[in-house]
Design a protein around this motif. Structure first.
Motif, mmCIF file in Angstrom:
data_model
loop_
_atom_site.group_PDB
_atom_site.id
_atom_site.type_symbol
_atom_site.label_atom_id
_atom_site.label_comp_id
_atom_site.label_asym_id
_atom_site.label_seq_id
_atom_site.Cartn_x
_atom_site.Cartn_y
_atom_site.Cartn_z
ATOM 1 N N PRO A 18 0.822 -1.217 0.000
ATOM 2 C CA PRO A 18 0.000 0.000 0.000
ATOM 3 C C PRO A 18 0.852 1.262 0.000
ATOM 4 O O PRO A 18 1.816 1.395 0.772
ATOM 5 C CB PRO A 18 -0.802 -0.131 1.290
ATOM 6 N N ALA A 19 0.487 2.177 -0.893
ATOM 7 C CA ALA A 19 1.250 3.424 -0.998
ATOM 8 C C ALA A 19 0.847 4.422 0.070
ATOM 9 O O ALA A 19 1.671 5.220 0.531
ATOM 10 C CB ALA A 19 1.042 4.034 -2.382
ATOM 11 N N ARG A 20 -0.427 4.393 0.458
ATOM 12 C CA ARG A 20 -0.895 5.362 1.449
ATOM 13 C C ARG A 20 -1.864 4.686 2.422
ATOM 14 O O ARG A 20 -2.641 3.800 2.035
ATOM 15 C CB ARG A 20 -1.595 6.541 0.773
ATOM 16 N N ARG A 21 -1.794 5.159 3.663
ATOM 17 C CA ARG A 21 -2.805 4.768 4.637
ATOM 18 C C ARG A 21 -3.581 6.028 5.007
ATOM 19 O O ARG A 21 -3.022 6.973 5.572
ATOM 20 C CB ARG A 21 -2.183 4.158 5.898
ATOM 21 N N LEU A 22 -4.870 6.030 4.713
ATOM 22 C CA LEU A 22 -5.719 7.194 4.972
ATOM 23 C C LEU A 22 -6.811 6.824 5.964
ATOM 24 O O LEU A 22 -7.184 5.649 6.108
ATOM 25 C CB LEU A 22 -6.365 7.690 3.670
ATOM 26 N N THR A 23 -7.326 7.845 6.633
ATOM 27 C CA THR A 23 -8.475 7.661 7.516
ATOM 28 C C THR A 23 -9.727 8.144 6.801
ATOM 29 O O THR A 23 -9.662 8.851 5.781
ATOM 30 C CB THR A 23 -8.305 8.437 8.828
ATOM 31 N N TYR A 24 -10.882 7.796 7.348
ATOM 32 C CA TYR A 24 -12.141 8.266 6.765
ATOM 33 C C TYR A 24 -12.195 9.788 6.767
ATOM 34 O O TYR A 24 -12.643 10.403 5.791
ATOM 35 C CB TYR A 24 -13.325 7.695 7.544
ATOM 36 N N ASN A 25 -11.746 10.396 7.823
ATOM 37 C CA ASN A 25 -11.738 11.862 7.879
ATOM 38 C C ASN A 25 -10.814 12.446 6.818
ATOM 39 O O ASN A 25 -11.123 13.486 6.208
ATOM 40 C CB ASN A 25 -11.320 12.340 9.272
ATOM 41 N N ASP A 26 -9.661 11.784 6.604
ATOM 42 C CA ASP A 26 -8.746 12.254 5.559
ATOM 43 C C ASP A 26 -9.451 12.276 4.198
ATOM 44 O O ASP A 26 -9.397 13.271 3.455
ATOM 45 C CB ASP A 26 -7.520 11.342 5.465
ATOM 46 N N VAL A 27 -10.099 11.181 3.871
ATOM 47 C CA VAL A 27 -10.724 11.054 2.558
ATOM 48 C C VAL A 27 -11.900 12.018 2.427
ATOM 49 O O VAL A 27 -12.088 12.635 1.361
ATOM 50 C CB VAL A 27 -11.151 9.599 2.305
#
Length: 868
Positions: free
Chosen positions: A533-542
């Motif tokens: 995985p290139a990025r780990r994002l949170t729901y708030n981030d997205v």
């Protein structure tokens, strides 16, 4: 001490004219001289340093426990009086490790009222009939009292005790009539009582000496009447001496046993009996001392602040580990119904003044620090714990050190290239990352969605110890205080997870959509893969990126969001039912404190574009696996749901949109089912086939689907046929229900704690609520929603209400341990807005124009311990 004994202590020789008293004094002089001059083996136990029951303290003051008993050894340095007394005796005879003189024993028989019990009972002239003025001892409430008879009554006698209190007793209550006269006044009686008490206080060691002389091992061992023993002990048989003697003999548990009751007579015990009783007494003293230490340590621990209480490890290292371990077994319900451990646990609770119940056992363990203050013993009793056995941890470490061969190694598709950017989207606190997303841009301009799913089946084989434990746990529990994982954390958060920048194994599901959002079945691929995985994002981030970023900067995210919206629209056209009901998110920090921080906030999954995006992609992957399973005839845990009878438009229009309509729809839904032979329609999802596949780290059913499908894709036979899989699914389903019940109980506990802290901080604490529907209108039982908290609850409302109406509520009672709280309505005129703790603007239905994307901080109802 009597005058005769005092003279003997001074060394005066006994006079023949002294009769029996002289013999008594002479024998005691011999014994005393031998004790001091010949260093006999007689000793007394030291007094215990811990509190003892009063009766035992009194017994220990009056009796000396001996091991071995006194042994007389003639000494040339003996005082003259002792020598003169010794000259009365023939050479010594041994008994029980002691020496006694046969002539002295015969002298006992000649000079004291000793002999066969029957003869003594017949000839004891001292046993008188009770009459007015008689001095008697009677029994009252397991106590023996000295009294004088005042008059005859219809029931028996009226008697007066030294305090002047009058009692009416039955004739059978009189246990002994003291010889030697009558008392004429209360003062005489009080004086007699005081004299007897003085005799008792001065009698240390006399019963031991009398037992030594009496020789209980001899066939000719004497039996003593009360006057005879009084003459031996005190050189007198007057009422005071008899009363003192009787008191000593009744309290004696070691040297003499009672042989008769009318009159009372006493026989010396044998040496073996005394030794056995001495050992029992010492054991009881030790047990009493241990109990006193335990009770004192418990009280000290209960009084200590939480930070200073000894923890479980400290208690286990101390002297009370066995007791508290038994209490823990009672709390957890793991003790046998009978046996020493249960008896020990029950005895501990009863001794501390508590009922012997599991609840009280748990409260004790928490109050002393053995358990933390907010430990849920229902979880413990069900063996729900984040910890794994040492064997399972060792198995996990062995996997890390020596990964097993990968049967799919040659078939794994590589998605680690930078041109194929995989992104994971989860909550910030998520540690088990089991899915990621990517887009493949096809030469014809089309898009292929890839859902990359963690592949623990590459590490854990069916039938292994780790697989069996995963089946026992069935799922990871996400509790307000933390996670209880299905696999050891070193695996679940390590090679099982899709970690940012770390290449690892996965199972990738690829699919394309038609123009209307329909899944194109011919496009479905399920392949073993490798991803990084290139990025780990949170729901708030997205959510924020979709709101503020340019589409060109985040093209993949925007395209995925558009496909998710298309997909949702397609499912709705196929009859899917979306129940847009807010949920509560509950988090607890500082659980080791008495008043931890409890955060209860609303979570609007359907108001978050990021959550909708991920949800739709996971459902899409589940449909793809279901349809592939149908094509390949693979036994899988296919999920389905029968078509519900939904409310018509008129019925829906009768209630306000938003939570009230969601409740109406939810009440009409049917239960889901799981089949293993073929897919079944899933009505609420609007799908013809569906398999839960995207969470194999935290759901055992998903792991089953991985084992089954991957084996068939390799050209092998599935590990389970349909019937075998049905048995496993049914067993797992029952376990899941039990685990979910535990989850609800834990959540209810913390919601009750939230209300307890809120009302403790502000007695006028109030919440704005929306009335949803009646459950039983005839008894005033309705369902309400607390906006901003996402908390749906049931309460009694004694007034007319319509769906969607608003009301204020207060908490009037909490029972945190039971997970119970009680709300009641309060008039708006009695409410101060400063005491309203929730955000009432969050009641609005998503999409009706109200703000539903405010930050989580605006909806937090956060109660730090300092505020309480």
């Amino acid at each position: 001490m009597s005058a005769g004994l005092s003279r003997m202590a001074a060394g005066a020789a006994p006079s023949p004219a002294a009769g029996s008293g002289g013999v008594q004094r002479g024998l005691r002089t011999v014994a005393g001289a031998a004790h001091t001059a010949a260093s006999s083996s007689m000793f007394t136990l030291p007094a215990s340093q811990v509190p003892q029951p009063p009766q035992q303290q009194q017994q220990q003051r009056r009796l000396s426990v001996t091991a071995p008993p006194f042994q007389y050894r003639p000494s040339h340095g003996m005082p003259a009086a002792a020598g003169a007394a010794a000259s009365l005796s023939a050479p010594g005879q041994h008994f029980g490790g002691s020496t006694y003189n046969r002539p002295a024993h015969h002298m006992l028989q000649r000079h004291y009222a000793v002999g066969p019990a029957a003869q003594l009972a017949a000839n004891d002239s001292s046993e008188e009939e009770a009459g007015v003025g008689s001095l008697v001892e009677f029994e009252r409430g397991k106590q023996y009292l000295l009294a004088r008879v005042m008059k005859k009554t219809a029931q028996g006698w009226q008697v007066e005790v030294p305090s002047g209190t009058l009692y009416t007793i039955k004739a059978g209550d009189i246990k002994y009539v003291l010889p030697g006269g009558a008392s004429r006044s209360s003062a005489d009686l009080a004086a007699l009582e005081a004299a007897a008490a003085r005799e008792v206080a001065a009698a240390d060691g006399l019963l031991l000496l009398a037992w030594e002389l009496a020789d209980g091992d001899s066939a000719e061992a004497p039996i003593f009447t009360v006057p005879g023993m009084a003459d031996l002990l005190f050189n007198a048989s007057d009422p005071a001496s008899c009363a003192a003697t009787l008191r000593l003999l009744r309290e004696d548990k070691l040297y003499f046993k009672q042989m008769g009751r009318n009159p009372p007579m006493f026989k010396p015990r044998t040496k073996d009996q005394v030794d056995s009783l001495s050992a029992s007494l010492r054991a009881q003293e030790e047990a009493d001392a241990n109990w006193a230490r335990f009770a004192a340590d418990v009280q000290q621990a209960k009084a200590a602040p939480r930070s200073e209480k000894p923890g479980k490890a400290a208690w286990r290292q101390g002297p009370h580990a066995e007791r508290l371990t038994a209490v823990e077994g009672l709390a957890l319900g793991t003790l046998p119904l009978t046996g020493p451990k249960r008896a020990l646990a029950v005895g501990c609770l009863v001794g501390l003044g508590k009922p012997p119940s599991g609840q009280d056992a748990a409260e004790l363990l928490q109050s002393v620090g053995w358990w933390p203050p907010h430990l849920h013993f229902n979880l413990l009793s069900a063996n729900v714990t984040p910890l794994f056995s040492s064997q399972l941890e060792a198995a996990a470490q062995q996997l890390l050190a020596s990964p097993p061969p990968d049967p799919d190694a040659q078939r794994r598709r590589d998605f680690t290239a930078a041109s194929h950017a995989v992104v994971t989207i989860d909550d910030a606190a998520t540690t088990e990352i089991d899915d990621g997303l990517s887009l493949e841009r096809l030469p014809d301009g089309g898009l292929k969605v890839w859902v990359h799913v963690a592949d623990p089946s590459r590490w854990v084989a069916p039938g292994s110890a780790l697989a069996a434990e995963a089946q026992r746990r069935t799922k990871s529990l996400y509790l307000p205080t933390g996670t209880v994982p299905m696999f050891p954390k070193c695996l679940a958060e390590g090679p099982f997870s899709l970690r940012q920048g770390v290449a690892g194994e996965a199972v990738s599901v690829g699919m394309q959509l038609g123009a209307d959002g329909e899944l194109l079945l011919d496009s479905v691929e399920v392949v073993p893969s490798r991803v990084a995985p290139a990025r780990r994002l949170t729901y708030n981030d997205v959510d924020e990126m979709l709101a503020v970023c340019e589409q060109a900067d985040e093209q993949d995210l925007f395209d995925l969001a558009a496909l998710a919206a298309l997909r949702q629209s397609y499912r709705m056209s196929c009859g899917a039912v979306e129940i847009c009901m807010p949920e509560s998110s509950l988090r607890v920090h500082g659980v080791e404190r008495e008043d931890p921080d409890v955060c209860l906030e609303q979570e609007d999954q359907y108001a978050s574009p990021a959550r909708m995006l991920v949800s739709e992609m996971m459902v899409l992957a589940g449909e793809a696996v279901g349809e592939l399973g149908r094509r390949l005839a693979v036994p899988l845990p296919y999920r389905g749901q029968a078509q519900p009878v939904l409310p018509d438009e008129e019925e829906l229009a009768a209630v306000p949109p938003g939570p009230c309509q969601a409740i109406l729809l939810r009440n009409r839904m049917t239960r889901s089912v799981t089949m293993t032979q073929l897919p079944v329609p899933h009505a609420s999802l609007g799908l013809a086939a569906y398999v839960q596949f995207t969470s194999p780290i935290r759901r055992y059913g998903d792991l089953l689907a991985h084992w089954q499908l991957k084996a068939v894709l390799r050209g092998e036979q599935a590990p389970c046929d349909a019937d075998q899989l049905t048995d496993i699914v049914e067993e797992v389903g029952s376990t899941v229900q039990r685990v979910q019940k535990l989850e609800r109980e834990v959540e209810a506990y913390w919601v009750a704690e939230y209300f307890r802290q809120a009302t403790k901080s502000d007695a006028a604490a109030t919440w704005d609520a929306m009335f949803l529907c009646w459950i039983r209108q005839d008894v005033g039982l309705g369902r309400v929603l607390l906006g901003g908290l996402g908390l749906e609850t049931v309460m009694r409302i004694n007034q007319p209400m319509q769906a969607g109406e608003r009301l204020y509520v207060r908490c009037i009672h909490t029972d945190v341990r039971q997970g119970m709280y009680r709300l009641e309505p309060v008039a708006a005129s009695q409410v101060s807005q400063a005491s309203v703790l929730n955000d009432s603007s969050r009641f609005a239905a998503p999409g009706d124009g109200s703000s539903s994307s405010s930050s989580s901080s605006s909806s937090d109802t956060y109660l730090p311990a300092a505020a309480c």
